[in-house]
Write an enzyme that holds these catalytic residues in place. Structure first.
Site, short mmCIF file in Angstrom:
data_model
loop_
_atom_site.label_atom_id
_atom_site.label_comp_id
_atom_site.label_asym_id
_atom_site.label_seq_id
_atom_site.Cartn_x
_atom_site.Cartn_y
_atom_site.Cartn_z
N CYS A 71 0.76 -1.24 0.00
CA CYS A 71 0.00 0.00 0.00
C CYS A 71 0.80 1.31 0.00
O CYS A 71 0.72 2.08 -0.94
CB CYS A 71 -0.87 -0.06 1.24
N HIS A 126 -2.00 6.92 4.47
CA HIS A 126 -0.96 5.91 4.70
C HIS A 126 0.39 6.25 4.09
O HIS A 126 1.12 5.38 3.60
CB HIS A 126 -1.42 4.52 4.19
#
Ligand SMILES: *[C@@H]1O[C@H](CO)[C@@H](O)[C@H](O)[C@H]1NC(C)=O
Ligand SMILES: *[C@@H]1O[C@H](CO)[C@@H](O)[C@H](O)[C@H]1NC(C)=O
Length: 475
Positions: A71, A126
């Site tokens: 990610c 993130h």
């Protein structure tokens, strides 16, 4: 005729700064989380994603677009136009370590802002949040609504019992019980409804779906009642919920009259995790590895600005290419310091890709290396497991079985001839020259690595210091 020409030249000379802004396309960049190759309907007819299917088939389906295996690295590539190994961003951000996407990088929203765009983000960040400087509204976004870390409960918006939901820099505590996929669609609708149509809009929409935990309103499970595996059933339901949310967003753009001038890009941030019910079948492997299933992601582009639509683009493309491509569409100039290439001409006309190679990753700390050059892929160093060809539950019920990989590396594949990575050419005499050339190229690239920092957990990060909120401000 001459008069018309004269007027249009005048328009070019004097129109800049006023009328020109509204002619730039609005950009909708949608990212799904952990959605595998076989978790979209154009690659697997058991999946129900009708909105995405219509957009994909009326646009250009990307059949060879690569992300990073996980990610944070993928989002790094997407927003910087650089391979994460050059930025020390090879692995996922940990919520207790003082680390983030380097602050001297100029991100996609910053570049689009300079080109006159209103920039909004809804969903998952993130890319670091130990201090506010790392967070979206200090990195080019006019507004941010979403979460800073990697995963959380879809309804409580908590991970490890602490809240991580933000409206800009304000913690949001009144949305307990609202499913994030629907919450984010609502926020996107608000942004679109409040948007001045004369200003080009950049809406970055990285959804939580279909990452674990397995949570979805029960109405979405009924359609998949014949699927016997509960995790798979949830993932299928979550994919349809995502599709419905995207329909709300595109319908709102249509209602507001912006849709005809909107360029939409959809992509998954990496492949699925088969032990969680996502599927990359028939591609090999799972999230976090260097197999094609981890990195070759479902993606498409849609919009009236494309010269050619309704076809599958087979050219090689990587997440790093999105930034220069969108900057060029937005009227910006090319930055030679990037790894990314401007793909606009190729994808809008269906011509050859300017990309001939890419780096899956170079991570000396974990001793893992993989590159692609031309048709060939080299994988060396420590090897992650998860090297099977995992058939999703609904296919297993039809008798299509998972095949076990179980080979040790290094690996050399011809991806054009062998996209499923069934035939390891490493050590095969006939390919000795290719193997040497690939090794040489890897050795040329390795010195550009910035190692991923080895950092300790910082107790200052603990949400108990902030009233059970995962708050920035401790590094
Ligand atoms: C996309 O690529 C895969 C793997 O190479 C291939 O099996 C599939 O047929 C391609 N899809 C289309 C529509 O060309
Ligand atoms: C994997 O390979 C090892 C060593 O070659 C062997 O001992 C093991 O039985 C294999 N496992 C499977 C599931 O094939």
């Amino acid at each position: 005729m001459a008069v018309l020409l004269f007027i249009s030249i005048l328009g070019c000379l004097f129109g800049q700064g006023t009328a020109q802004a509204s002619t730039k396309p609005h950009i909708l960049l949608i990212v799904a989380d952990d959605l595998g190759w076989s978790d979209v309907s154009w690659n697997n007819p058991h999946v129900m994603t009708p909105t995405l299917q219509t957009l994909a088939t009326n646009g250009v389906i990307f059949n060879q677009t690569y992300s990073q295996p996980t990610c944070s690295p993928s989002r790094t590539a997407l927003l910087t136009g650089k391979f994460p190994y050059r930025l020390g961003m090879q692995r996922v951000m940990n919520s207790r370590k003082p680390h983030g996407l380097p602050l001297d990088e100029e991100l996609l929203p910053q570049k689009l802002k300079k080109l006159g765009y209103a920039t909004h983000m809804v969903g998952k960040w993130h890319l670091g949040s130990c201090k506010w400087e790392y967070t979206p509204t200090e990195r080019g976004f006019d507004s941010f609504y979403g979460y800073h870390h990697g995963s959380q409960d879809y309804y409580t918006h908590k991970s490890a019992r602490a809240l991580d939901l933000w409206d800009g820099k304000t913690s949001v505590s009144d949305q307990n019980g609202v499913y994030s996929t629907e919450l984010f669609a609502s926020r996107a609708e608000d942004i679109i409804n409040q948007h001045d149509p004369n200003t080009p809009l950049f809406l970055y929409l990285p959804f939580q779906s279909v990452h674990t935990p397995h949570q979805v309103p029960s109405s979405y499970l009924q359609t998949f009642s014949t699927v016997q595996d509960d995790d798979r059933k949830s993932i299928l339901g979550m994919a349809t919920a995502l599709d419905d949310a995207i329909k709300r967003v595109t319908d709102t753009l249509k209602g507001k009259g912006l849709w005809d001038n909107t360029l939409t890009i959809f992509m998954s941030d990496n492949g699925g995790e088969y032990s969680d019910g996502q599927s990359n079948w028939p591609l090999r492997g799972a999230k976090g590895t260097f197999w094609e299933g981890a990195t070759r992601v479902p993606a498409f582009i849609h919009g009236n600005m494309l010269d050619r639509t309704g076809y599958t683009y087979h050219g090689m493309m990587h997440f790093v290419d999105i930034l220069p491509t969108l900057v060029s569409v937005a009227g910006g100039t090319e930055d030679p310091g990037l790894d990314g290439k401007n793909m606009w001409r190729s994808i809008s006309t269906g011509s050859d890709s300017p990309r001939t190679e890419f780096v899956y990753d170079i991570d000396s700390g974990e001793h893992r290396f993989a590159i692609r050059v031309g048709d060939y892929k080299l994988v060396t160093g420590n090897r992650a497991p998860k090297d099977d060809w995992y058939a999703p539950a609904e296919m297993q019920q039809m008798g299509i079985l998972t095949e076990i990989g179980n080979e040790s590396g290094p690996f050399l594949f011809n991806i054009r001839e062998d996209p499923l990575e069934k035939s390891n050419l490493y050590g095969v005499a006939e390919y000795a020259a290719v193997q040497r050339a690939m090794r040489r190229r890897l050795n040329e690239l390795t010195p550009y690595e910035v190692p991923f920092p080895d950092l300790a957990d910082d107790p200052a990060a603990d949400p108990s210091n902030y009233g059970n909120v995962w708050a920035p401000g401790w590094c």
